[in-house]
Design a protein around this motif. Structure first.
Motif, PDB file in Angstrom:
ATOM      1  N   SER A  41      -5.445  17.555   5.103  1.00 31.30           N
ATOM      2  CA  SER A  41      -4.867  16.655   4.100  1.00 31.30           C
ATOM      3  C   SER A  41      -5.046  15.253   4.672  1.00 31.30           C
ATOM      4  N   TYR A  42      -4.297  14.296   4.148  1.00 33.85           N
ATOM      5  CA  TYR A  42      -4.470  12.899   4.566  1.00 33.85           C
ATOM      6  C   TYR A  42      -4.074  12.768   6.042  1.00 33.85           C
ATOM      7  N   SER A  43      -5.002  12.307   6.879  1.00 33.42           N
ATOM      8  CA  SER A  43      -4.777  12.349   8.326  1.00 33.42           C
ATOM      9  C   SER A  43      -3.864  11.226   8.825  1.00 33.42           C
ATOM     10  N   ILE A  99      -5.653  -5.443  -2.175  1.00 35.36           N
ATOM     11  CA  ILE A  99      -4.381  -6.089  -2.535  1.00 35.36           C
ATOM     12  C   ILE A  99      -3.185  -5.387  -1.879  1.00 35.36           C
ATOM     13  N   ARG A 100      -3.367  -4.108  -1.492  1.00 31.98           N
ATOM     14  CA  ARG A 100      -2.340  -3.344  -0.793  1.00 31.98           C
ATOM     15  C   ARG A 100      -1.054  -3.178  -1.608  1.00 31.98           C
ATOM     16  N   VAL A 101      -1.116  -2.389  -2.660  1.00 35.52           N
ATOM     17  CA  VAL A 101       0.104  -2.037  -3.382  1.00 35.52           C
ATOM     18  C   VAL A 101       0.125  -0.539  -3.667  1.00 35.52           C
ATOM     19  N   ARG A 132       2.139   6.929  -5.283  1.00 37.85           N
ATOM     20  CA  ARG A 132       0.935   6.448  -5.971  1.00 37.85           C
ATOM     21  C   ARG A 132       0.392   5.196  -5.281  1.00 37.85           C
ATOM     22  N   THR A 133      -0.873   4.902  -5.533  1.00 34.71           N
ATOM     23  CA  THR A 133      -1.492   3.701  -4.979  1.00 34.71           C
ATOM     24  C   THR A 133      -2.321   3.006  -6.045  1.00 34.71           C
ATOM     25  N   LEU A 134      -2.485   1.703  -5.919  1.00 38.52           N
ATOM     26  CA  LEU A 134      -3.408   0.970  -6.792  1.00 38.52           C
ATOM     27  C   LEU A 134      -4.766   0.785  -6.106  1.00 38.52           C
ATOM     28  N   SER A 135      -4.935   1.415  -4.926  1.00 37.46           N
ATOM     29  CA  SER A 135      -6.166   1.202  -4.145  1.00 37.46           C
ATOM     30  C   SER A 135      -7.372   1.948  -4.697  1.00 37.46           C
ATOM     31  N   LYS A 136      -7.164   3.036  -5.413  1.00 41.59           N
ATOM     32  CA  LYS A 136      -8.291   3.871  -5.797  1.00 41.59           C
ATOM     33  C   LYS A 136      -8.643   3.619  -7.263  1.00 41.59           C
ATOM     34  N   ALA A 137      -7.908   4.219  -8.201  1.00 42.00           N
ATOM     35  CA  ALA A 137      -8.253   4.081  -9.620  1.00 42.00           C
ATOM     36  C   ALA A 137      -8.126   2.635 -10.109  1.00 42.00           C
ATOM     37  N   LEU A 172       2.495  16.731   0.604  1.00 41.08           N
ATOM     38  CA  LEU A 172       1.350  17.423   0.011  1.00 41.08           C
ATOM     39  C   LEU A 172       0.484  16.393  -0.711  1.00 41.08           C
ATOM     40  N   THR A 173      -0.805  16.394  -0.427  1.00 44.15           N
ATOM     41  CA  THR A 173      -1.731  15.508  -1.133  1.00 44.15           C
ATOM     42  C   THR A 173      -2.289  16.276  -2.326  1.00 44.15           C
ATOM     43  N   SER A 174      -2.074  15.769  -3.539  1.00 43.65           N
ATOM     44  CA  SER A 174      -2.582  16.449  -4.733  1.00 43.65           C
ATOM     45  C   SER A 174      -3.022  15.422  -5.773  1.00 43.65           C
ATOM     46  N   GLY A 229       0.851  -1.191   0.000  1.00 41.12           N
ATOM     47  CA  GLY A 229       0.000   0.000   0.000  1.00 41.12           C
ATOM     48  C   GLY A 229       0.884   1.237   0.000  1.00 41.12           C
ATOM     49  N   SER A 230       0.320   2.383  -0.410  1.00 39.19           N
ATOM     50  CA  SER A 230       1.146   3.586  -0.364  1.00 39.19           C
ATOM     51  C   SER A 230       1.349   4.026   1.085  1.00 39.19           C
ATOM     52  N   ASP A 231       0.502   3.566   2.001  1.00 41.61           N
ATOM     53  CA  ASP A 231       0.732   3.851   3.419  1.00 41.61           C
ATOM     54  C   ASP A 231       2.102   3.336   3.870  1.00 41.61           C
ATOM     55  N   ASP A 232       2.503   2.185   3.352  1.00 39.76           N
ATOM     56  CA  ASP A 232       3.827   1.623   3.655  1.00 39.76           C
ATOM     57  C   ASP A 232       4.917   2.575   3.142  1.00 39.76           C
ATOM     58  N   VAL A 269       4.813  14.420  -2.994  1.00 39.24           N
ATOM     59  CA  VAL A 269       3.470  14.687  -3.516  1.00 39.24           C
ATOM     60  C   VAL A 269       2.716  13.359  -3.562  1.00 39.24           C
ATOM     61  N   ASP A 270       1.719  13.256  -2.696  1.00 34.18           N
ATOM     62  CA  ASP A 270       0.909  12.045  -2.572  1.00 34.18           C
ATOM     63  C   ASP A 270      -0.185  12.112  -3.641  1.00 34.18           C
ATOM     64  N   GLU A 271       0.047  11.381  -4.726  1.00 33.21           N
ATOM     65  CA  GLU A 271      -0.864  11.439  -5.873  1.00 33.21           C
ATOM     66  C   GLU A 271      -1.836  10.257  -5.908  1.00 33.21           C
ATOM     67  N   ALA A 272      -2.414   9.928  -4.751  1.00 31.23           N
ATOM     68  CA  ALA A 272      -3.346   8.797  -4.691  1.00 31.23           C
ATOM     69  C   ALA A 272      -4.477   8.935  -5.713  1.00 31.23           C
ATOM     70  N   TYR A 273      -4.868  10.203  -5.999  1.00 30.89           N
ATOM     71  CA  TYR A 273      -6.027  10.433  -6.873  1.00 30.89           C
ATOM     72  C   TYR A 273      -5.646  10.988  -8.238  1.00 30.89           C
ATOM     73  N   ALA A 274      -4.349  11.032  -8.563  1.00 30.95           N
ATOM     74  CA  ALA A 274      -3.908  11.637  -9.826  1.00 30.95           C
ATOM     75  C   ALA A 274      -4.534  11.021 -11.078  1.00 30.95           C
TER      76      ALA A 274
HETATM   77  C1  LIG Z   1      -6.185   6.190   0.057  1.00 31.92           C
HETATM   78  C2  LIG Z   1      -5.010   7.063   0.240  1.00 31.92           C
HETATM   79  C3  LIG Z   1      -3.747   6.529   0.498  1.00 31.92           C
HETATM   80  C4  LIG Z   1      -3.594   5.082   0.903  1.00 31.92           C
HETATM   81  O1  LIG Z   1      -3.389   4.247  -0.077  1.00 31.92           O
HETATM   82  P1  LIG Z   1      -3.053   2.718   0.203  1.00 31.92           P
HETATM   83  O2  LIG Z   1      -2.221   2.427  -0.978  1.00 31.92           O
HETATM   84  O3  LIG Z   1      -4.354   2.004   0.213  1.00 31.92           O
HETATM   85  O4  LIG Z   1      -2.289   2.581   1.479  1.00 31.92           O
HETATM   86  C5  LIG Z   1      -2.657   7.378   0.563  1.00 31.92           C
HETATM   87  N1  LIG Z   1      -2.800   8.702   0.426  1.00 31.92           N
HETATM   88  C6  LIG Z   1      -4.005   9.257   0.213  1.00 31.92           C
HETATM   89  C7  LIG Z   1      -4.117  10.718   0.087  1.00 31.92           C
HETATM   90  C8  LIG Z   1      -5.137   8.454   0.123  1.00 31.92           C
HETATM   91  O5  LIG Z   1      -6.328   9.008  -0.035  1.00 31.92           O
END
Ligand SMILES: *Cc1c(COP(=O)(O)O)cnc(C)c1O
Length: 375
Positions: A118-120, A225-227, A214-219, A159-161, A93-96, A188-193
């Motif tokens: 931003s991301y808490s 799967i946590r990547v 980046r994360t594979l959790s959203k898009a 920064l979350t963007s 996960g991107s949390d890691d 730059v945390d691009e979880a939603y890019a």
């Molecule tokens: C969902 C989210 C993450 C976490 O992503 P994981 O890959 O599921 O750990 C990270 N940053 C932001 C801003 C998110 O919204």
């Protein structure tokens, strides 16, 4: 007998854990609270998982590839812009990845900076390290406080963007203003890019202090799967690899993520659907209902509920949240900050789920406010 809690490090004994969104186990909820994808992952992901397990699961006896090397190479190819495997670190996960960055760069005398809201998770990761935080507050415009970030003495700034929970994206021109003036590590945390019009990947070649997460959790519809991964200068990746667990991404997750990254055509399709649904929902909230709604470049919308009499505020958004909850529609409310408390964050679901959300909010608008019990 010893008091085991008193044996813990003091900052851990006082730590407040991150609060994840509710994950109901009963069926029947319209779940719009954790920004998961409403559509399934690529069919190639399911095939890759079956192939990895095989007939008898024999491959599971063996440790996974410690560096997720084939996945790193695929991620580098996918993004292009001259990136190679040496510019990619894969996480559970991107949390890691965010945790690795805090562990590698932040402590008491090397503050971690971030904005509010931003991301808490960021302050929790800093708390685990007994580190120090520098917080920069947005105002209601949610415009990037470039000068304040530039002047910050934080060793690393997160920064979350597009930002969470607002959905507001920052342009590469604004990010470059930070990059040319801020000397720390700029993450730059691009979880939603994937849902945005622009992303910072083209800037990597010119700014060795830029890290993109980046994360594979959203898009990519793979939250289970946590990547996630970091893109950065090879020297930053090398530091993260020293801190990382040697087998931080399991075999099945590596196989699933690789199949997803190699099927961009499928994902372009579902991302386009989510964006179309989002844009209709933003128009509905802003124009038909007349609720203040931030422009969204993510897969959620941040809107300020209004009663039939035109009132808004924390009690109004709480009332809407409770009404939705009572009707099994799960959304997110962030009451702890003045800028977020009057709002609700609504993940973009399927068109059918959005219709249920809309009908339930119509019913809430017709219900008396304040609700009978609270008068
Ligand atoms: C969902 C989210 C993450 C976490 O992503 P994981 O890959 O599921 O750990 C990270 N940053 C932001 C801003 C998110 O919204």
């Amino acid at each position: 007998m010893s008091d085991v809690v008193s044996l813990a490090l003091p900052h851990i004994a006082q730590l407040h854990a991150y609060t994840p969104g509710l994950q109901p186990t009963a069926p029947g909820w319209v779940k719009l609270n954790t920004n998961e994808c409403p559509y399934p992952p690529s069919p190639r992901v399911v095939e890759a998982l079956a192939r990895e397990i095989g007939a008898d699961g024999a491959s599971l006896r063996l440790y996974p590839n410690p560096k997720s090397s084939p996945l790193r190479a695929a991620v580098a190819r996918y993004h292009g812009h001259g990136l190679t495997e040496a510019n990619v670190c894969v996480g559970n996960g991107s949390d890691d990845i965010l945790n690795l960055l805090v562990r590698a760069f932040c402590t008491q005398d090397a503050a971690a900076g971030f904005t509010l809201p931003s991301y808490s998770l960021y302050p929790v990761l800093v708390g685990i390290q007994d580190g120090r935080s520098t917080v920069i507050e947005f105002d209601r415009s949610m415009r990037l406080p470039v000068a304040q970030i530039a002047a910050s003495t934080a060793r690393a700034f997160f920064l979350t963007s597009p930002n969470a929970p607002t959905g507001v994206a920052f342009s590469n021109a604004e990010l470059e203003q930070v990059l040319t003036s801020y000397r720390g590590l700029f993450v730059v945390d691009e979880a939603y890019a994937p849902f945005a019009t622009e992303n910072a990947v083209p800037l990597l070649a010119r700014y060795p202090h830029l890290v993109i997460v980046r994360t594979l959790s959203k898009a990519h519809a793979l939250a289970g799967i946590r990547v996630g991964y970091a893109l950065a200068d090879a020297a930053v990746i090398d530091l993260l690899d020293r801190v990382r667990d040697s087998y931080n991404v399991n075999r099945l997750s590596q196989a699933a993520a690789l199949a997803a990254i190699e099927d961009p055509v499928y994902y372009d399709g579902i991302i386009a659907r989510v964006k179309a649904t989002r844009d209709r929902a933003v128009a509905d909230f802003a124009q038909r209902r007349g609720w203040f709604t931030y422009p969204s470049q993510s897969n959620f919308i941040f809107t300020e509920p209004k009663t039939a009499r035109g009132e808004s505020g924390p009690a109004v958004s709480k009332s809407a949240y409770d009404f939705l909850y009572a009707h099994h529609v799960l959304v997110r409310h962030f009451p702890s900050h003045a800028l977020t408390a009057p709002f609700l964050r609504l993940s973009v679901g399927t068109d059918a789920e959005m219709a249920v959300l809309s009908e339930t909010l119509d019913a809430w608008t017709k219900a008396p406010f304040p609700p009978a019990g609270s008068r």
